[in-house]
Design an enzyme around this catalytic site. Structure first.
Site, PDB file in Angstrom:
ATOM      1  N   HIS A  80      -1.419  13.621 -20.475  1.00 27.73           N
ATOM      2  CA  HIS A  80      -2.054  12.799 -19.424  1.00 27.73           C
ATOM      3  C   HIS A  80      -2.701  11.592 -20.056  1.00 27.73           C
ATOM      4  O   HIS A  80      -3.263  11.697 -21.147  1.00 27.73           O
ATOM      5  CB  HIS A  80      -3.158  13.587 -18.704  1.00 27.73           C
ATOM      6  CG  HIS A  80      -2.692  14.902 -18.169  1.00 27.73           C
ATOM      7  ND1 HIS A  80      -2.530  16.002 -18.967  1.00 27.73           N
ATOM      8  CD2 HIS A  80      -2.339  15.277 -16.926  1.00 27.73           C
ATOM      9  CE1 HIS A  80      -2.089  17.014 -18.231  1.00 27.73           C
ATOM     10  NE2 HIS A  80      -1.964  16.605 -16.990  1.00 27.73           N
ATOM     11  N   LYS A  91       5.492  17.932 -18.707  1.00 26.11           N
ATOM     12  CA  LYS A  91       4.727  17.199 -17.686  1.00 26.11           C
ATOM     13  C   LYS A  91       4.168  15.916 -18.307  1.00 26.11           C
ATOM     14  O   LYS A  91       3.474  15.975 -19.328  1.00 26.11           O
ATOM     15  CB  LYS A  91       3.569  18.054 -17.152  1.00 26.11           C
ATOM     16  CG  LYS A  91       2.708  17.298 -16.145  1.00 26.11           C
ATOM     17  CD  LYS A  91       1.488  18.090 -15.717  1.00 26.11           C
ATOM     18  CE  LYS A  91       0.604  17.244 -14.804  1.00 26.11           C
ATOM     19  NZ  LYS A  91      -0.714  17.843 -14.586  1.00 26.11           N
ATOM     20  N   LYS A 109       3.500 -12.999   2.320  1.00 26.03           N
ATOM     21  CA  LYS A 109       4.522 -13.453   3.267  1.00 26.03           C
ATOM     22  C   LYS A 109       5.159 -14.772   2.810  1.00 26.03           C
ATOM     23  O   LYS A 109       6.378 -14.942   2.905  1.00 26.03           O
ATOM     24  CB  LYS A 109       3.937 -13.608   4.665  1.00 26.03           C
ATOM     25  CG  LYS A 109       3.593 -12.265   5.317  1.00 26.03           C
ATOM     26  CD  LYS A 109       3.094 -12.469   6.741  1.00 26.03           C
ATOM     27  CE  LYS A 109       2.618 -11.160   7.336  1.00 26.03           C
ATOM     28  NZ  LYS A 109       2.182 -11.258   8.715  1.00 26.03           N
ATOM     29  N   ASP A 153       7.253 -11.262  13.063  1.00 23.13           N
ATOM     30  CA  ASP A 153       5.988 -11.547  13.769  1.00 23.13           C
ATOM     31  C   ASP A 153       6.244 -12.574  14.868  1.00 23.13           C
ATOM     32  O   ASP A 153       5.708 -12.476  15.978  1.00 23.13           O
ATOM     33  CB  ASP A 153       4.951 -12.163  12.811  1.00 23.13           C
ATOM     34  CG  ASP A 153       4.333 -11.143  11.875  1.00 23.13           C
ATOM     35  OD1 ASP A 153       4.310  -9.955  12.232  1.00 23.13           O
ATOM     36  OD2 ASP A 153       3.882 -11.548  10.783  1.00 23.13           O
TER      37      ASP A 153
HETATM   38  P1  NAP Z   1      -5.284 -15.773   7.432  1.00 22.47           P
HETATM   39  O1  NAP Z   1      -4.047 -16.398   6.910  1.00 22.47           O
HETATM   40  O2  NAP Z   1      -6.359 -15.383   6.487  1.00 22.47           O
HETATM   41  O3  NAP Z   1      -5.927 -16.831   8.486  1.00 22.47           O
HETATM   42  C1  NAP Z   1      -7.142 -16.575   9.127  1.00 22.47           C
HETATM   43  C2  NAP Z   1      -7.453 -17.705  10.090  1.00 22.47           C
HETATM   44  O4  NAP Z   1      -8.590 -17.322  10.840  1.00 22.47           O
HETATM   45  C3  NAP Z   1      -7.776 -19.028   9.427  1.00 22.47           C
HETATM   46  O5  NAP Z   1      -7.286 -20.057  10.205  1.00 22.47           O
HETATM   47  C4  NAP Z   1      -9.315 -19.014   9.394  1.00 22.47           C
HETATM   48  O6  NAP Z   1      -9.877 -20.304   9.488  1.00 22.47           O
HETATM   49  C5  NAP Z   1      -9.628 -18.282  10.664  1.00 22.47           C
HETATM   50  N1  NAP Z   1     -10.922 -17.590  10.572  1.00 22.47           N
HETATM   51  C6  NAP Z   1     -11.274 -16.668   9.669  1.00 22.47           C
HETATM   52  N2  NAP Z   1     -12.528 -16.247   9.920  1.00 22.47           N
HETATM   53  C7  NAP Z   1     -12.977 -16.938  10.998  1.00 22.47           C
HETATM   54  C8  NAP Z   1     -14.185 -16.940  11.712  1.00 22.47           C
HETATM   55  N3  NAP Z   1     -15.189 -16.139  11.376  1.00 22.47           N
HETATM   56  N4  NAP Z   1     -14.281 -17.778  12.772  1.00 22.47           N
HETATM   57  C9  NAP Z   1     -13.271 -18.599  13.121  1.00 22.47           C
HETATM   58  N5  NAP Z   1     -12.094 -18.630  12.456  1.00 22.47           N
HETATM   59  C10 NAP Z   1     -11.957 -17.815  11.418  1.00 22.47           C
HETATM   60  O7  NAP Z   1      -4.972 -14.483   8.289  1.00 22.47           O
HETATM   61  P2  NAP Z   1      -3.619 -14.138   9.094  1.00 22.47           P
HETATM   62  O8  NAP Z   1      -2.635 -13.503   8.184  1.00 22.47           O
HETATM   63  O9  NAP Z   1      -3.186 -15.322   9.835  1.00 22.47           O
HETATM   64  O10 NAP Z   1      -4.123 -12.973  10.076  1.00 22.47           O
HETATM   65  C11 NAP Z   1      -4.997 -13.274  11.166  1.00 22.47           C
HETATM   66  C12 NAP Z   1      -5.132 -12.056  12.054  1.00 22.47           C
HETATM   67  O11 NAP Z   1      -3.907 -11.745  12.653  1.00 22.47           O
HETATM   68  C13 NAP Z   1      -5.532 -10.782  11.328  1.00 22.47           C
HETATM   69  O12 NAP Z   1      -6.907 -10.618  11.395  1.00 22.47           O
HETATM   70  C14 NAP Z   1      -4.807  -9.661  12.040  1.00 22.47           C
HETATM   71  O13 NAP Z   1      -5.706  -8.909  12.814  1.00 22.47           O
HETATM   72  C15 NAP Z   1      -3.850 -10.367  12.933  1.00 22.47           C
HETATM   73  N6  NAP Z   1      -2.472  -9.882  12.720  1.00 22.47           N
HETATM   74  C16 NAP Z   1      -1.883  -9.217  13.748  1.00 22.47           C
HETATM   75  C17 NAP Z   1      -0.589  -8.784  13.630  1.00 22.47           C
HETATM   76  C18 NAP Z   1       0.055  -8.033  14.762  1.00 22.47           C
HETATM   77  O14 NAP Z   1       1.206  -7.637  14.618  1.00 22.47           O
HETATM   78  N7  NAP Z   1      -0.623  -7.833  15.865  1.00 22.47           N
HETATM   79  C19 NAP Z   1       0.140  -9.028  12.474  1.00 22.47           C
HETATM   80  C20 NAP Z   1      -0.494  -9.702  11.443  1.00 22.47           C
HETATM   81  C21 NAP Z   1      -1.798 -10.132  11.582  1.00 22.47           C
HETATM   82  P3  NAP Z   1     -10.159 -21.235   8.217  1.00 22.47           P
HETATM   83  O15 NAP Z   1      -8.896 -22.014   7.976  1.00 22.47           O
HETATM   84  O16 NAP Z   1     -11.290 -22.082   8.636  1.00 22.47           O
HETATM   85  O17 NAP Z   1     -10.492 -20.323   7.076  1.00 22.47           O
END
Ligand code: NAP
Length: 551
Positions: free
Chosen positions: A139, A165, A323, A369
């Protein structure tokens, strides 16, 4: 021989360990390991030895007795002579265990231990009828030992070892591949397992590579090694008994991925349609070196998984922060990409098609997505073309959704906390021939749109503002007139929790709301179909996600 499922039990006392062994049997284990190093002090107390002999005698399943010393990650810090005497009593007693485990380091270092152990176990030169067999183990809790080849050679030179192992802390997914190579080169039954979160793959895929056994714990808090899954996870979530040499491997690549719901969905889906596949968390850490380092470690890992000769890696969901890395890799390698990936520069799905002999036939990437969001929205909003749609956020999900909507004829307005990023996204859409503009985050209460899509993590459990809402719905709705009237559609992408503060506000003002589970299930379903060629069991997916989030 099928790979055995072994529940490892850190023994506090004989009575409770035997009860746990019975529970392990009832849950479907084949064998148990009694780790006696926490209950055996080696002080010469005969009662301790009798308790351990009792374990071997009364175990409801064949058993391994292990007394792991502290210098190899266990609890035993008593005299070595006492440990050796215990092995001797076990092997030569009336009710011997199926196996005893001794460490290679102790076995090769101590002539006394080697001699006594050899007396207690069955091996080619054994002159007495002895039933117990020897597991010779090594291990390393820090990482792959630099002298792994030398240690393997030393193990192979020991004829008394019935089983080898090897367990070391996997520092990346790629360490699992070395475990599989060790199994491929085995000269006798072999256990090769990675510890820690990167090592789960080696534990679940042991049957695919002919591993002698894999370890599980009875309860999450009872794991006897880092990264050890529970028996329920192995049997129910990963369908351990269905994993065979031919099983295709899938997973979710991201960092972190420990809490992803995707393994729950896809493994249940494979079971439901009878697809020979298993779906695993595939953590790819963000390496030092920022964006460049992240891309390099992602690329190296993906190419090794894809090109491994026996892994049968057939596809992956790819999530934060990889991504964009997947779209870039596809571009660099000349893999096909769907139009949504090409438009937004990010992909969440890898599809590796193979011929029946396992050889690579075609590799492509897709962004599921984007169509998942578009169809979720269209089912409530109707025709997308010509609609004015406000996107909240300018991150990865916002980008995929905004591009997809604009490419399907919507007019997109991007609102983001950081205005520059909203401008950048709107300009990129305009450059691609779509209709888009950027709005000030502070101007959101005055926005006018047929639909609002929250693509920020505001409202998400564990996010920056879990109880918050990014949109002043009541204020918006109080302004009379179309298009912000009662027919306005609100789409949430946050799905944990299912009911965010934003969604809770919508019915009060008559807005039609779509929760984040809708998009999540649809993007997963599209991945499932791309991999299996079959429609996904959507109702099952939705039920599993909602039940899991409710819990
Ligand atoms: P990301 O690339 O980190 O982008 C986050 C975005 O939200 C940025 O534009 C950021 O603004 C803004 N933001 C962060 N905190 C904030 C706050 N407190 N107030 C206002 N704006 C804020 O994240 P992402 O990959 O796009 O994911 C975003 C969300 O999508 C996730 O939280 C997740 O729940 C959801 N999601 C859902 C699915 C689904 O299938 N349903 C799939 C993937 C993701 P700034 O540019 O100012 O930092």
């Amino acid at each position: 021989m099928p790979t055995l499922l072994c529940v490892s039990i850190l023994v506090p006392d004989a009575q409770s360990a035997l009860a746990d062994a019975a529970a392990a049997r009832d849950h479907g284990a084949d064998i148990v390991e009694f780790r006696v190093d926490a209950c055996f002090s080696g002080s010469g107390d005969e009662a301790e030895t009798l308790d351990i002999l009792r374990l071997a005698a009364e175990s409801p399943l064949p058993c391994i007795i292990t007394c792991r010393p502290t210098w190899e990650g266990g609890h035993y810090d008593g005299p070595e002579d006492a440990r050796v005497a215990l092995f001797e009593r076990l092997g030569t007693g009336d009710a011997p265990p199926a196996y005893i485990d001794a460490e290679l380091a102790a076995y090769t270092r101590s002539a006394n231990l080697r001699q006594k152990v050899n007396l207690a176990v069955d091996h080619p030169k054994q002159v007495r009828p002895v039933a117990t067999r020897l597991i010779l183990s090594m291990h390393d809790f820090d990482g792959r030992p630099a002298d792994l080849s030398r240690r393997l050679a030393a193990m192979r030179a020991e004829p008394a070892a019935a089983v080898h192992k090897i367990a070391f802390r996997a520092r990346s997914l790629r360490d699992n591949l070395e475990m599989f190579d060790v199994l491929a080169e085995r000269d006798r039954p072999t256990i090769a397992l990675g510890m820690g979160e990167f090592g789960l793959m080696s534990r679940v895929l042991a049957p695919k590579f002919g591993g002698f056994l894999t370890f599980a714990s009875l309860r999450p808090q009872d794991a006897t090694a880092p990264g050890q899954p529970t028996i329920r996870e192995l049997l129910d979530l990963y369908r351990f008994r269905s994993v065979t040499r031919t099983t295709g491997v899938y997973g979710i690549v991201g960092w972190p991925v420990g809490h992803s719901l995707s393994p729950l969905l896809h493994n249940a889906g494979f079971e439901a349609v009878g697809h020979d596949g298993v779906y695993l968390p595939l953590p790819v850490a963000v390496a030092e070196g920022g964006e460049a380092g992240s891309y390099e470690s992602f690329k190296a890992t993906m190419l090794e998984l894809i090109h491994h000769p026996r892994l049968d890696f057939r596809g992956a969901s790819v999530t934060i922060p990889h991504k964009e890395n997947l779209a870039r890799l596809a571009d660099e390698q000349g893999w096909e990409a769907d139009t949504d990936t090409s438009a937004c520069g990010a992909a969440n799905t890898l599809i590796v098609e193979r011929a029946s002999d396992g050889r690579l036939a075609r590799i492509r990437v897709a962004n599921t997505d984007a169509p998942a969001a578009v169809t979720s929205l269209a089912d409530t909003l109707g025709e997308i073309t010509g609609k004015r749609i406000a996107i909240l956020g300018a991150g990865g999900v916002a980008r995929a959704i905004a591009f997809a909507l604009a490419m399907r004829g919507a007019e997109v307005i991007v609102y983001n906390r950081t205005r520059d990023r909203a401008d950048g996204l709107a300009q990129a859409i305009l450059a691609a021939g779509g209709r888009a503009s950027a709005g000030d985050w502070a101007a959101l209460p005055h926005a006018r749109a047929h639909a609002f899509v929250n693509c920020t993590p505001v409202g998400m459990k564990g996010g920056p503002d879990p109880g918050g809402s990014p949109l002043p719905i009541r204020e918006l709705a109080s302004r009379a007139g179309d298009p912000c009237g009662p027919r306005t559609v609100l789409m949430e992408t946050v799905y944990n929790p299912v009911r965010t503060a934003l969604l809770n506000d919508a019915p009060e003002v008559g807005w039609r709301a779509i929760d984040g589970v809708e998009m999540f299930v649809r993007q997963a379903a599209a991945q499932f179909s791309a991999w299996t060629g079959r429609p996904a069991p959507m109702a099952l997916f939705a039920r599993l996600v909602r039940e899991s989030l409710d819990r």
